[in-house]
Design an enzyme around this catalytic site. Sequence first.
Site, PDB file in Angstrom:
ATOM      1  N   SER A 174       0.843  -1.189   0.000  1.00  0.00           N
ATOM      2  CA  SER A 174       0.000   0.000   0.000  1.00  0.00           C
ATOM      3  C   SER A 174       0.888   1.253   0.000  1.00  0.00           C
ATOM      4  O   SER A 174       1.809   1.346  -0.807  1.00  0.00           O
ATOM      5  CB  SER A 174      -0.957  -0.039   1.186  1.00  0.00           C
ATOM      6  OG  SER A 174      -1.904   0.998   1.110  1.00  0.00           O
ATOM      7  N   ASP A 224      -7.978  -5.901  -6.233  1.00  0.00           N
ATOM      8  CA  ASP A 224      -7.861  -4.641  -5.501  1.00  0.00           C
ATOM      9  C   ASP A 224      -8.304  -3.484  -6.385  1.00  0.00           C
ATOM     10  O   ASP A 224      -7.730  -3.259  -7.455  1.00  0.00           O
ATOM     11  CB  ASP A 224      -6.409  -4.441  -5.059  1.00  0.00           C
ATOM     12  CG  ASP A 224      -6.188  -3.102  -4.374  1.00  0.00           C
ATOM     13  OD1 ASP A 224      -7.154  -2.548  -3.815  1.00  0.00           O
ATOM     14  OD2 ASP A 224      -5.038  -2.616  -4.395  1.00  0.00           O
ATOM     15  N   HIS A 254      -6.164  -5.797  -1.601  1.00  0.00           N
ATOM     16  CA  HIS A 254      -5.174  -4.734  -1.488  1.00  0.00           C
ATOM     17  C   HIS A 254      -3.937  -5.172  -0.702  1.00  0.00           C
ATOM     18  O   HIS A 254      -2.818  -4.803  -1.043  1.00  0.00           O
ATOM     19  CB  HIS A 254      -5.819  -3.515  -0.807  1.00  0.00           C
ATOM     20  CG  HIS A 254      -4.939  -2.319  -0.759  1.00  0.00           C
ATOM     21  ND1 HIS A 254      -4.384  -1.752  -1.888  1.00  0.00           N
ATOM     22  CD2 HIS A 254      -4.503  -1.564   0.289  1.00  0.00           C
ATOM     23  CE1 HIS A 254      -3.655  -0.705  -1.543  1.00  0.00           C
ATOM     24  NE2 HIS A 254      -3.704  -0.576  -0.229  1.00  0.00           N
TER      25      HIS A 254
END
Length: 412
Positions: free
Chosen positions: A123, A333, A389
């Site tokens: 991320s 994601d 994600h």
Amino acid sequence: MFYYFIKSERSPKDDPLVLWITGGPGCSTLSAMLYEIGPFTFDYKNSTPSRPTLKVHEYAWTKVANIIFVDEPVGTGFSYANNWESYNVNDNISATDTYEFLRKWLTLRPEFLNNPLYIGGDSYGGFINPMVTLKVAEGNEAGRKPIMNLQGYLVGNPVTNLPGDINSRVRFAYLKSLISKELYESAYENCNGNFINVNKSNAACVDDLKLVTMCLEKLDIANILEPNCFYMTPKSTLDGTWDPSLVNRDPTLLPSHDLHGLWCRIYNYVLSYTWANDRAVQEALHVRPGTIRKWVRCNESLSYDYSVPEVIEYHKELLKRGYRALIYSGDHDLAIPYVGTLGWIETLNLTVSDDWQAWFVDGQVAGYTTLYSYGEAYLTYATVKGGGHTAPEYKPKECFAMINRWFAYYYL
């Protein structure tokens, strides 16, 4: 700066040393340790919101690597400062502090200086990661002690060029059949391929994007196979108990007579609040009393300045120096879609050594991969089929196989 260090379960003196950076910015690395790659996770079947219990994580990356999980920047997790000015941070400060932390850590633990060193993260940690990695490389070149055995870096669903990452969401939605071909083509034409910072006077574009939003709003942005639920903590109800019926008030998502109940991933996350805020747990973790008021998984009140627009150039500099790179994307994601990541990788002008092909775990397709080269450097790109994600959270077995093979220099 607070950290958790887990020695490899296999061979601590031989296995890689990984510095892990979690995203946000402001999300505690405890989240990565508990839900993604750490040696233990919650035993959901035997836990309640008020009494979480742990179990051994079968696919922990600490089975094959020594991992330092660091809460960065200051204000994240259990990391703190004694003056308010130190809580005003930006990308450059975050990367510099993390590099200095690693230097001090290895100075205190010189027995790990010979271990192959990798900088890892996902991320927004994927944004800070190449900045820290380049600082390590430049520090080595300048002779800054201690000299580190840097071998490369790895990033998952990484924020890299945020406008480009976000702009790729509409195309991703079309490729995943979340919006129709007609809507995608109309939006692309009316918005000129730019779906962010839209001119409000462009009514056709605005109208198309409203339709796109309607198609996506009930999906979890972290994984399109799961429902979008309101974020909640154990304090969300008046008596402090967990009431799943309050999670999402959309009648199309509430339990029906045919369903035993609605499940949302945030049910998992609520356990970390109870666990990390337990005084006995904090004492066991050596958290200094009085340094934080309350642990939160992600500190949304962090005063953070996004001082670096993109980190593509950092990737280029690292590849020029011959370092290895693993970039992986959970392919479900919506937050940082794989198509956006592939887009900026293509701008690196690398040579394709092994073209797009499936990789397997237990005879089943686990994703797709491409191997790129740049002189002596190699960049492996991999998708994780069905991953979200934070891919190891959704596909732990597949991601463990991926990292184990990559550390061992095997092709996925």
